[in-house]
Enzyme design. Structure first.
Site, short mmCIF file in Angstrom:
data_model
loop_
_atom_site.label_atom_id
_atom_site.label_comp_id
_atom_site.label_asym_id
_atom_site.label_seq_id
_atom_site.Cartn_x
_atom_site.Cartn_y
_atom_site.Cartn_z
N CYS A 254 0.10 3.28 3.76
CA CYS A 254 0.72 2.23 4.73
C CYS A 254 2.19 1.79 4.70
O CYS A 254 2.12 1.24 5.86
CB CYS A 254 -0.12 2.19 5.56
SG CYS A 254 -0.57 1.01 4.91
N CYS B 232 -8.73 -4.98 -10.13
CA CYS B 232 -8.19 -3.54 -10.77
C CYS B 232 -7.79 -3.05 -9.90
O CYS B 232 -8.40 -1.80 -8.80
CB CYS B 232 -9.38 -3.49 -11.78
SG CYS B 232 -9.09 -1.82 -13.03
N CYS C 97 0.85 -1.30 -0.02
CA CYS C 97 -0.56 -0.34 -0.18
C CYS C 97 0.74 1.45 -0.31
O CYS C 97 1.80 1.12 1.03
CB CYS C 97 -0.61 -0.19 1.29
SG CYS C 97 -1.79 1.58 1.20
N CYS D 258 -7.51 -0.81 1.12
CA CYS D 258 -6.59 -1.49 2.15
C CYS D 258 -7.01 -1.94 3.41
O CYS D 258 -7.58 -0.74 4.32
CB CYS D 258 -5.13 -0.24 2.42
SG CYS D 258 -4.52 -0.79 3.64
N CYS E 232 -4.36 0.57 6.48
CA CYS E 232 -5.47 2.59 6.44
C CYS E 232 -6.57 2.85 5.95
O CYS E 232 -6.70 4.18 6.07
CB CYS E 232 -3.97 2.83 6.29
SG CYS E 232 -3.88 2.93 4.28
ZN ZN Z 1 -2.19 0.99 2.97
#
Ligand code: ZN
Length: 135
Positions: A51, A122, A48, A97, A100
């Site tokens: 984060c 995607c 991510c 995510c 976060c």
């Molecule tokens: Zn994240």
């Protein structure tokens, strides 16, 4: 709300570039075929960008020709959160995510891609950070 990483939008705005902020925090979409990982085949882990949580691995990335990096499975099903998204007059499944709460992209099912799951995560390149495998 309820995420392990809980920062104010002001903090996110300071830490992310405007393009990253727009996609990750405002559920924007980068233009098709422009993302830096669209055709990447490097072995490694996609984190991510907000984060650093591990989200996808390169061995689940496949050529979907849709214009965005596509994966058939997250690295761990608890790494991502799936939410119904009724924006833009469509019913889609948003992928966030789980650590976060940042927006990553959408998941589509049953499109007939020759992958083990027949799912296509995607994902916007700008939501990801590729960490190449060492050695
Ligand atoms: Zn994240």
């Amino acid at each position: 709300m309820g995420y392990e990483i809980d920062k104010s939008e002001e903090q996110w705005r300071r830490e992310l570039s405007p393009a990253e902020y727009h996609v990750l925090r405002e559920a924007g979409t980068e233009p098709a075929f422009t993302g830096e990982y669209n055709h990447t085949k490097t072995t490694g882990v996609y984190q991510c960008r907000a984060c650093g949580a591990e989200l996808f691995r390169s061995d689940t990335k496949f050529e979907s020709h849709c214009g965005w990096p596509s994966f058939f499975d997250p690295a761990d099903s608890s790494a991502v959160e799936l939410l119904e998204d009724r924006s833009h007059g469509m019913v889609r499944t948003e992928v966030r995510c789980a650590r976060c709460g940042s927006h990553l992209g959408h998941v589509f099912r049953g499109e007939g891609y020759p992958t083990p799951t027949d799912e296509r995560y995607c994902i916007n390149s700008v939501s990801l950070k590729l960490v190449p495998e060492e050695g």
